[in-house]
Design an enzyme around this catalytic site. Structure first.
Site, PDB file in Angstrom:
ATOM      1  N   THR A 109       0.816  -1.225   0.000  1.00  0.00           N
ATOM      2  CA  THR A 109       0.000   0.000   0.000  1.00  0.00           C
ATOM      3  C   THR A 109       0.849   1.275   0.000  1.00  0.00           C
ATOM      4  O   THR A 109       2.060   1.234   0.192  1.00  0.00           O
ATOM      5  CB  THR A 109      -0.946   0.007   1.216  1.00  0.00           C
ATOM      6  OG1 THR A 109      -0.176  -0.317   2.380  1.00  0.00           O
ATOM      7  CG2 THR A 109      -2.049  -0.993   1.056  1.00  0.00           C
ATOM      8  N   ASP A 110       0.155   2.404  -0.172  1.00  0.00           N
ATOM      9  CA  ASP A 110       0.837   3.704  -0.226  1.00  0.00           C
ATOM     10  C   ASP A 110       0.841   4.382   1.140  1.00  0.00           C
ATOM     11  O   ASP A 110       0.928   5.599   1.234  1.00  0.00           O
ATOM     12  CB  ASP A 110       0.123   4.625  -1.225  1.00  0.00           C
ATOM     13  CG  ASP A 110       0.014   4.007  -2.594  1.00  0.00           C
ATOM     14  OD1 ASP A 110       1.028   3.483  -3.061  1.00  0.00           O
ATOM     15  OD2 ASP A 110      -1.073   4.036  -3.187  1.00  0.00           O
TER      16      ASP A 110
ATOM     17  N   SER B 197       1.264   8.508   5.120  1.00  0.00           N
ATOM     18  CA  SER B 197       0.650   8.507   3.801  1.00  0.00           C
ATOM     19  C   SER B 197       1.758   8.878   2.822  1.00  0.00           C
ATOM     20  O   SER B 197       2.298   9.983   2.889  1.00  0.00           O
ATOM     21  CB  SER B 197      -0.474   9.534   3.752  1.00  0.00           C
ATOM     22  OG  SER B 197      -0.955   9.644   2.447  1.00  0.00           O
ATOM     23  N   ARG B 198       2.109   7.933   1.955  1.00  0.00           N
ATOM     24  CA  ARG B 198       3.296   8.154   1.120  1.00  0.00           C
ATOM     25  C   ARG B 198       3.042   9.052  -0.079  1.00  0.00           C
ATOM     26  O   ARG B 198       3.953   9.637  -0.614  1.00  0.00           O
ATOM     27  CB  ARG B 198       3.858   6.808   0.652  1.00  0.00           C
ATOM     28  CG  ARG B 198       4.459   6.042   1.793  1.00  0.00           C
ATOM     29  CD  ARG B 198       5.137   4.763   1.358  1.00  0.00           C
ATOM     30  NE  ARG B 198       5.269   3.899   2.524  1.00  0.00           N
ATOM     31  CZ  ARG B 198       4.701   2.731   2.679  1.00  0.00           C
ATOM     32  NH1 ARG B 198       3.957   2.234   1.714  1.00  0.00           N
ATOM     33  NH2 ARG B 198       4.867   2.033   3.767  1.00  0.00           N
ATOM     34  N   VAL B 199       1.820   9.105  -0.541  1.00  0.00           N
ATOM     35  CA  VAL B 199       1.563   9.917  -1.737  1.00  0.00           C
ATOM     36  C   VAL B 199       0.510  11.002  -1.513  1.00  0.00           C
ATOM     37  O   VAL B 199       0.370  11.904  -2.324  1.00  0.00           O
ATOM     38  CB  VAL B 199       1.124   9.034  -2.939  1.00  0.00           C
ATOM     39  CG1 VAL B 199       2.228   8.126  -3.383  1.00  0.00           C
ATOM     40  CG2 VAL B 199      -0.128   8.249  -2.619  1.00  0.00           C
TER      41      VAL B 199
END
Lengths: 525, 133
Positions: A352-353, A378-380
């Site tokens: 997941t992101d 939250s990476r993006v």
């Protein structure tokens, strides 16, 4: 009435019995929903198979039968095919003829599904009549490639302050919700659905809630809640509850993705919640063991990672050339004793992101939603966060992380310098501000206003136990006397100088109007 | 069951070459000794059942089943099969009558079925009318 009769006459007049040439196989054994079949030349992997349970029955008996027994080819072996039966396997016996369909298992998809509860094969479960669908989407489909995608750039507000401020999620993102049982994972997903009511109808994503191995009572409660709040008008529930077979539980998230893709392909936004993938992994393990596939770690089959990666990879934000639709995914994972390093959690974390980690300890302390800010990421999503929120919440994460560290330190030392004391007091108030009851998502402009107030010291002089009350009063004050500020934040999605000044003025007028909240407490000097 | 099936498959394959009484007797003796030496004697009833199943399947593979709504002759059945590209030569042709077909016939081999019965055609018509598709 006349038209029906005419239609029937036409059908009967044009009726010419056709000879059907079918590729078939024959069931040689059935056990636990798995059929071993001989024959079936040229069968495809995941092909839909039809079990002909009508042999020897009269036409009248056949017209009374409503449910066809279907299956899905799984193991293509040298001499046999092993297939999972998706239906009443009591009807299948040794010698039953199995028809090949030549197509991958697919489900009917249409916009008529909105507001309905369906099973993973698209059959209605809510007693609301049949669903007309002109299109069928395959359960398994290759995810869109790099060229067809664009980076996540539109926010998906969950209505939960802690998430929208510190772990922003974008449309097309895959954000894992992970935590022990009873820590509020489903509540976050439901709040995210409910919060879409705060969006304009044209921006509202279609929300698909996929139930995997949950109690039927929980599903009924969820549907009731969504209906009560008016959120069922843009929601679909795909249900494979704990009473469904392992095969249907295995199919459920793929069916949810297929439905979501239908809307994404039309340029719309969709949100799909997989509740939960731990049970999905267990269902797949059961199915694989029955299919006699070799077990690997914790008896899960070797392709368990690929199973979840190919499912979650189907989430995307499509390029404008592809219509610009999106499919956001919220997979849910249940951990045991907070162990995020177990097999399935680590797999899904890496796919997941980002993840929202819910901690039992925080939950028991009354901090709800029990989001552990340090372990959540939250990476993006930050690319999609609105400027207004970015400006006000920029320091929030850091302040909270520092507070958690200092809070632990305070337990050993009572004598603290003024700055540390101030930081701790501010942290306590921030935690209070981020607390939120379930089922009460907060619209984005209200969140921005509240966090703006908090970081500008509005609550510093309020006793910690009254901060929530003060926060609610502040929002009511803004709604009643400064509604234009909320409208401007909603419109600009930014925090220009004039809006910031207006908010400062609103804070000042609130302090004057509610002097009682500020007089009982002396902040550290 | 798992072991019994493997034993059965091995015995069935060996049995294909046992054309004489003497060879068959030797095969049976060897099988009994091999099964006993591995401590699997209790599997013998299961092995026999599995061999019967394999035989049944092999027979099915070599059989063309023709089911018609009315009595037809063997040659007529073979002609219908040939019309649909199913060569009955060298295979066992069994034919039966099934009144529930209403009219027409069904020809079935191990991996193919030609359904020319009125029953399925009428069922198709019924489904088309009731589902509106």
């Amino acid at each position: 009435m006349q038209s029906i009769v005419e239609k029937l006459k036409k059908e009967i007049e044009n009726f010419t019995p056709e000879t059907r040439d079918e590729k078939i196989g024959m069931v040689v054994s059935v056990s636990d929903g798995i059929a071993e079949i001989e024959g079936l030349p040229d069968v495809l992997m995941s092909e839909m198979l039809l079990f002909d349970t009508g042999e020897g029955k009269t036409l009248e008996e056949l017209t009374r039968e409503t449910d066809a027994v279907i299956g899905m080819a799984q193991n293509l072996e040298e001499e046999r095919v092993r297939a999972v039966i998706l239906g009443d396997y009591g009807k299948v016996r040794e010698g039953t003829v199995v028809k090949s369909t030549g197509t991958i298992l697919s489900i009917p998809v249409s916009s008529e599904m909105v507001g309905r509860v369906v099973d993973p094969l698209g059959n209605p479960l809510d007693g609301g009549g049949s669903i007309k669908a002109k299109q069928r989407n395959p359960i398994e489909r290759k995810a869109y490639g790099v060229i067809d995608r664009q980076s996540v750039n539109v926010p998906l507000h969950t209505g939960i302050k802690a998430i929208d401020a510190m772990i922003p999620i974008g449309r097309g993102q895959r954000e894992l919700i992970i935590g022990d049982r009873g820590t509020g994972k489903t509540a976050i997903a439901i709040d995210a659905i409910l919060n879409q009511l705060n969006e304009k109808p044209e921006d509202r994503p279609i929300c698909i809630y996929v139930v995997i191995g949950q109690k039927d009572s929980k599903v009924a409660k969820l549907v009731h809640q969504l209906k009560q709040k008016g959120a069922f008008d843009y929601s679909i529930v795909v249900s494979a509850s704990s009473s469904a077979s392992a095969a249907l539980q295995f199919l459920a998230p793929f069916a949810g993705a297929a439905v979501g893709e239908f809307f994404m392909d039309q340029g719309k936004d969709a949100l799909v919640i997989y509740d939960d993938l731990s049970k999905h992994a267990v269902a797949y393990r059961q199915m694989s063991l029955l299919l006699r596939r070799p077990p690997g770690r914790e008896a899960y089959p070797g392709d368990i990672f690929y199973l979840h990666s190919r499912l979650l990879e189907r989430s995307a934000k499509l390029s404008p050339e592809r219509g610009g639709g999106s499919l956001t995914a919220f997979p849910i994972i249940e951990t045991q004793e907070g162990d995020v390093s177990a097999y399935i959690p680590t797999n899904v974390i890496s796919i997941t992101d980002g993840q929202i980690y819910l901690e039992g300890e925080l939950f028991n302390k009354g901090i709800r939603p029990a989001v552990n800010v340090g372990l959540s990421v939250s990476r993006v999503g930050s690319a999609a966060q609105t400027k207004a929120m970015k400006k006000v919440a920029g320091k929030l994460r850091l302040e909270l992380a520092q507070f958690r560290e200092l809070e632990a330190f305070v337990q050993f030392s009572g004598d603290l310098d003024l700055n540390t004391k101030k930081q701790i007091e501010r942290g306590k108030r921030m935690v209070e501000i981020l607390k939120q009851d379930k089922g009460m998502p907060e619209p984005f402009p209200r969140q921005v206003s509240l966090i703006f107030g908090a970081i500008n010291g509005l609550f510093d002089a309020v006793p910690a136990e009254r901060v929530r009350e003060a926060g609610l009063k502040f929002l009511t004050h803004i709604e009643n006397h400064h509604k234009d500020i909320l409208e401007k934040i909603e419109e600009y999605r930014d925090m220009p100088e004039d809006v910031a000044k207006a908010l400062e003025a609103a804070i000042a007028s609130f302090k004057t109007a509610h002097g009682d909240l500020f007089s009982q407490y002396e902040s550290p000097r | 069951m798992f072991y019994a099936r493997h034993y059965a498959e091995a015995i069935f394959d060996l049995g294909k070459d046992a054309h004489t009484e003497e060879k068959r007797n030797r095969l049976v003796k060897n099988v009994l000794e091999a099964v006993a030496s591995r401590g699997h004697r209790r599997l013998l009833p299961g092995i026999v059942r599995e061999i019967e199943k394999i035989e049944h399947r092999e027979r099915q593979m070599k059989t063309v089943f023709i089911t018609a709504a009315r009595e037809i002759s063997l040659s007529e059945g073979e002609r219908i099969a040939r019309e649909h590209g199913i060569e009955a030569k060298g295979k066992v042709v069994t034919h039966s009558v099934d009144g529930s077909l209403i009219g027409g016939y069904v020809i079935r081999t191990q991996s193919r079925r030609v359904d020319g019965s009125y029953k399925s055609a009428l069922l198709d018509l019924y489904n088309r009318m009731t589902t509106g598709q």
